[in-house]
Design a protein around this motif. Structure first.
Motif, PDB file in Angstrom:
ATOM      1  N   LEU A 146       0.827  -1.210   0.000  1.00  0.00           N
ATOM      2  CA  LEU A 146       0.000   0.000   0.000  1.00  0.00           C
ATOM      3  C   LEU A 146       0.861   1.260   0.000  1.00  0.00           C
ATOM      4  O   LEU A 146       0.585   2.219  -0.733  1.00  0.00           O
ATOM      5  CB  LEU A 146      -0.928  -0.001   1.214  1.00  0.00           C
ATOM      6  N   PHE A 147       1.914   1.251   0.808  1.00  0.00           N
ATOM      7  CA  PHE A 147       2.755   2.444   0.899  1.00  0.00           C
ATOM      8  C   PHE A 147       3.611   2.661  -0.349  1.00  0.00           C
ATOM      9  O   PHE A 147       3.819   3.813  -0.749  1.00  0.00           O
ATOM     10  CB  PHE A 147       3.627   2.400   2.155  1.00  0.00           C
ATOM     11  N   VAL A 148       4.114   1.592  -0.974  1.00  0.00           N
ATOM     12  CA  VAL A 148       4.925   1.820  -2.172  1.00  0.00           C
ATOM     13  C   VAL A 148       4.056   2.256  -3.346  1.00  0.00           C
ATOM     14  O   VAL A 148       4.504   3.053  -4.171  1.00  0.00           O
ATOM     15  CB  VAL A 148       5.806   0.605  -2.561  1.00  0.00           C
ATOM     16  N   VAL A 149       2.820   1.782  -3.418  1.00  0.00           N
ATOM     17  CA  VAL A 149       1.922   2.266  -4.473  1.00  0.00           C
ATOM     18  C   VAL A 149       1.576   3.730  -4.223  1.00  0.00           C
ATOM     19  O   VAL A 149       1.558   4.535  -5.161  1.00  0.00           O
ATOM     20  CB  VAL A 149       0.669   1.377  -4.574  1.00  0.00           C
ATOM     21  N   ALA A 150       1.321   4.083  -2.969  1.00  0.00           N
ATOM     22  CA  ALA A 150       1.049   5.487  -2.646  1.00  0.00           C
ATOM     23  C   ALA A 150       2.259   6.354  -2.978  1.00  0.00           C
ATOM     24  O   ALA A 150       2.113   7.467  -3.508  1.00  0.00           O
ATOM     25  CB  ALA A 150       0.695   5.630  -1.167  1.00  0.00           C
ATOM     26  N   TYR A 151       3.465   5.835  -2.704  1.00  0.00           N
ATOM     27  CA  TYR A 151       4.665   6.587  -3.047  1.00  0.00           C
ATOM     28  C   TYR A 151       4.786   6.764  -4.553  1.00  0.00           C
ATOM     29  O   TYR A 151       5.042   7.860  -5.029  1.00  0.00           O
ATOM     30  CB  TYR A 151       5.918   5.890  -2.509  1.00  0.00           C
ATOM     31  N   TYR A 152       4.616   5.688  -5.288  1.00  0.00           N
ATOM     32  CA  TYR A 152       4.775   5.753  -6.739  1.00  0.00           C
ATOM     33  C   TYR A 152       3.771   6.738  -7.356  1.00  0.00           C
ATOM     34  O   TYR A 152       4.151   7.588  -8.170  1.00  0.00           O
ATOM     35  CB  TYR A 152       4.604   4.371  -7.359  1.00  0.00           C
ATOM     36  N   VAL A 153       2.519   6.651  -6.964  1.00  0.00           N
ATOM     37  CA  VAL A 153       1.481   7.512  -7.540  1.00  0.00           C
ATOM     38  C   VAL A 153       1.738   8.974  -7.178  1.00  0.00           C
ATOM     39  O   VAL A 153       1.675   9.860  -8.040  1.00  0.00           O
ATOM     40  CB  VAL A 153       0.081   7.058  -7.071  1.00  0.00           C
ATOM     41  N   SER A 154       2.048   9.244  -5.913  1.00  0.00           N
ATOM     42  CA  SER A 154       2.266  10.634  -5.511  1.00  0.00           C
ATOM     43  C   SER A 154       3.570  11.193  -6.063  1.00  0.00           C
ATOM     44  O   SER A 154       3.656  12.381  -6.392  1.00  0.00           O
ATOM     45  CB  SER A 154       2.226  10.761  -3.980  1.00  0.00           C
ATOM     46  N   ALA A 155       4.590  10.361  -6.225  1.00  0.00           N
ATOM     47  CA  ALA A 155       5.846  10.830  -6.817  1.00  0.00           C
ATOM     48  C   ALA A 155       5.641  11.186  -8.285  1.00  0.00           C
ATOM     49  O   ALA A 155       6.169  12.202  -8.766  1.00  0.00           O
ATOM     50  CB  ALA A 155       6.937   9.774  -6.670  1.00  0.00           C
ATOM     51  N   LYS A 156       4.885  10.374  -8.991  1.00  0.00           N
ATOM     52  CA  LYS A 156       4.606  10.681 -10.397  1.00  0.00           C
ATOM     53  C   LYS A 156       3.727  11.920 -10.530  1.00  0.00           C
ATOM     54  O   LYS A 156       3.906  12.717 -11.443  1.00  0.00           O
ATOM     55  CB  LYS A 156       3.950   9.487 -11.098  1.00  0.00           C
ATOM     56  N   ALA A 157       2.794  12.110  -9.599  1.00  0.00           N
ATOM     57  CA  ALA A 157       1.959  13.313  -9.625  1.00  0.00           C
ATOM     58  C   ALA A 157       2.796  14.548  -9.313  1.00  0.00           C
ATOM     59  O   ALA A 157       2.619  15.605  -9.940  1.00  0.00           O
ATOM     60  CB  ALA A 157       0.816  13.176  -8.629  1.00  0.00           C
ATOM     61  N   ALA A 158       3.719  14.450  -8.369  1.00  0.00           N
ATOM     62  CA  ALA A 158       4.598  15.576  -8.046  1.00  0.00           C
ATOM     63  C   ALA A 158       5.521  15.885  -9.215  1.00  0.00           C
ATOM     64  O   ALA A 158       5.796  17.055  -9.509  1.00  0.00           O
ATOM     65  CB  ALA A 158       5.411  15.276  -6.791  1.00  0.00           C
ATOM     66  N   GLU A 159       5.980  14.849  -9.891  1.00  0.00           N
ATOM     67  CA  GLU A 159       6.835  15.051 -11.073  1.00  0.00           C
ATOM     68  C   GLU A 159       6.056  15.737 -12.189  1.00  0.00           C
ATOM     69  O   GLU A 159       6.575  16.615 -12.874  1.00  0.00           O
ATOM     70  CB  GLU A 159       7.334  13.689 -11.543  1.00  0.00           C
ATOM     71  N   LYS A 160       4.802  15.373 -12.330  1.00  0.00           N
ATOM     72  CA  LYS A 160       3.958  15.994 -13.362  1.00  0.00           C
ATOM     73  C   LYS A 160       3.682  17.462 -13.035  1.00  0.00           C
ATOM     74  O   LYS A 160       3.609  18.294 -13.925  1.00  0.00           O
ATOM     75  CB  LYS A 160       2.650  15.215 -13.482  1.00  0.00           C
TER      76      LYS A 160
END
Length: 172
Positions: A146-160
């Protein structure tokens, strides 16, 4: 196409952590099938080679899922509390979930390795009982997912958010 890849990466990360969790729980079940003699907090147990293999596989898959999430998710760095306070919500969520994923990785991985080493063939002596170590490590694999998916999604959103948007040409 990028959204399709993000969904696939999230599904892959969750699948890896789910498989690691199931393997950890199965290792606990295999460990409980061997004969043992329990005396208060001390225990004499024959090692289970099946539990050893399953626990080792769970630990390796957990580590691979964490490495994959960190490599594909990118680097979200913050150096002070001021940086954290000034950052966007996506970046704050990425950093927070990254920290929690590292903590859960450390605890879950160490529990899986402890349970795995207790079942190695060279461990035929008596000692402190390691009850539920493999199953708790397996459950932590689910939470890690759950935490690594949350990290991946939020990191990609921050990058965008940080990407410059293409400016349309002004009419002459």
């Amino acid at each position: 196409m990028a959204k399709d890849m993000s969904i696939l990466v999230c599904l892959l990360l969750m699948a890896m952590d789910i498989v690691a969790g199931i393997l950890g729980i199965e290792a606990e079940i295999a460990q409980n099938k061997v004969k043992h003699l329990k005396m208060w907090i001390f225990e004499c147990r024959d090692p289970s080679y099946q539990a050893f293999k399953l626990g080792l596989a769970a630990a390796v898959i957990l580590a691979l899922a964490h490495i994959l999430a960190n490599l594909i998710g990118g680097c979200i760095c913050m150096w002070s509390r001021d940086d954290f306070a000034k950052a966007s919500a996506n970046k704050q969520l990425a950093v927070t979930s990254l920290i929690f994923s590292w903590i859960i990785l450390a605890v879950g991985f160490s529990m899986l390795i402890t349970g795995t080493l207790a079942n190695s063939r060279s461990r035929k002596s008596c000692g402190l009982s390691h009850h539920r170590v493999l199953s708790i490590g397996g459950i932590l694999c689910f939470i890690h997912g759950l935490f690594v998916v949350a990290y991946y999604v939020s990191a990609k959103a921050a990058e965008k958010e940080n990407r410059p948007t293409p400016q349309t040409a002004a009419p002459a």
